[in-house]
Design a protein around this motif. Sequence first.
Motif, PDB file in Angstrom:
ATOM      1  N   HIS A  31      -8.032  62.948 -17.433  1.00 38.75           N
ATOM      2  CA  HIS A  31      -8.726  61.880 -16.718  1.00 38.75           C
ATOM      3  C   HIS A  31      -9.661  62.416 -15.648  1.00 38.75           C
ATOM      4  N   CYS A  32      -9.889  63.736 -15.598  1.00 41.47           N
ATOM      5  CA  CYS A  32     -10.716  64.301 -14.523  1.00 41.47           C
ATOM      6  C   CYS A  32     -12.170  63.854 -14.677  1.00 41.47           C
ATOM      7  N   ALA A  40     -18.441  61.321 -21.882  1.00 43.65           N
ATOM      8  CA  ALA A  40     -19.093  60.014 -21.747  1.00 43.65           C
ATOM      9  C   ALA A  40     -18.112  58.887 -22.047  1.00 43.65           C
ATOM     10  N   GLY A  41     -16.859  59.102 -21.656  1.00 42.17           N
ATOM     11  CA  GLY A  41     -15.819  58.099 -21.867  1.00 42.17           C
ATOM     12  C   GLY A  41     -14.854  58.076 -20.693  1.00 42.17           C
ATOM     13  N   THR A 117      -8.139  58.842 -12.548  1.00 38.84           N
ATOM     14  CA  THR A 117      -8.324  57.964 -13.701  1.00 38.84           C
ATOM     15  C   THR A 117      -9.290  56.810 -13.441  1.00 38.84           C
ATOM     16  N   ALA A 118     -10.034  56.477 -14.467  1.00 40.23           N
ATOM     17  CA  ALA A 118     -10.892  55.298 -14.471  1.00 40.23           C
ATOM     18  C   ALA A 118     -10.317  54.255 -15.423  1.00 40.23           C
ATOM     19  N   LEU A 119      -9.281  54.637 -16.171  1.00 35.32           N
ATOM     20  CA  LEU A 119      -8.658  53.750 -17.147  1.00 35.32           C
ATOM     21  C   LEU A 119      -7.151  53.959 -17.082  1.00 35.32           C
ATOM     22  N   HIS A 120      -6.447  53.013 -16.522  1.00 34.58           N
ATOM     23  CA  HIS A 120      -4.987  53.119 -16.430  1.00 34.58           C
ATOM     24  C   HIS A 120      -4.390  52.818 -17.802  1.00 34.58           C
ATOM     25  N   ILE A 121      -3.536  53.735 -18.251  1.00 34.37           N
ATOM     26  CA  ILE A 121      -2.918  53.618 -19.564  1.00 34.37           C
ATOM     27  C   ILE A 121      -1.408  53.562 -19.358  1.00 34.37           C
TER      28      ILE A 121
END
Length: 144
Positions: A31-32, A40-41, A117-121
């Motif tokens: 997630h860095c 790009a994700g 993180t930009a997206l919590h999973i």
Amino acid sequence: MTQPKTYEGSCFCGAVQLRVTGAPVGMGYCHCDSCRKWSAGPVNAFTLWKPEHVAITRGTDRIGSFNKTPGSTRKWCKTCGGHILTEHPALGLTDVYAAVIPDFPFEAGVHVHYQETALHIHDGVVKQKDVPKEMGGSGMVLPD
């Protein structure tokens, strides 16, 4: 004696092809900020291999490379721009992006750099604040 399993992969256009053999040392999600910008994700799925288990089988002349830091060399196809792998010589590992080896049975064992993180999973997989202690990190685990 059974031969180790092999998996074939390629860049986006197929000009660069590779083979990984055996089993990776580890798999997970990074997630860095660097991996997110590079891919790009919002997250990058990685598979870590001993370098001798990774072989470029076609298109070595089509590979470009970039070093943001001395610790990693990111490689991509100069024809399509598709990302292929990152070499981490100090760790003795090569990260072959999970997406470029489509038939490989990817199973994440860890999330690294989860503090960025930009997206919590919420998947029940261990979330490392940075990286495990064995890799020079704090080893701190964050809540799922």
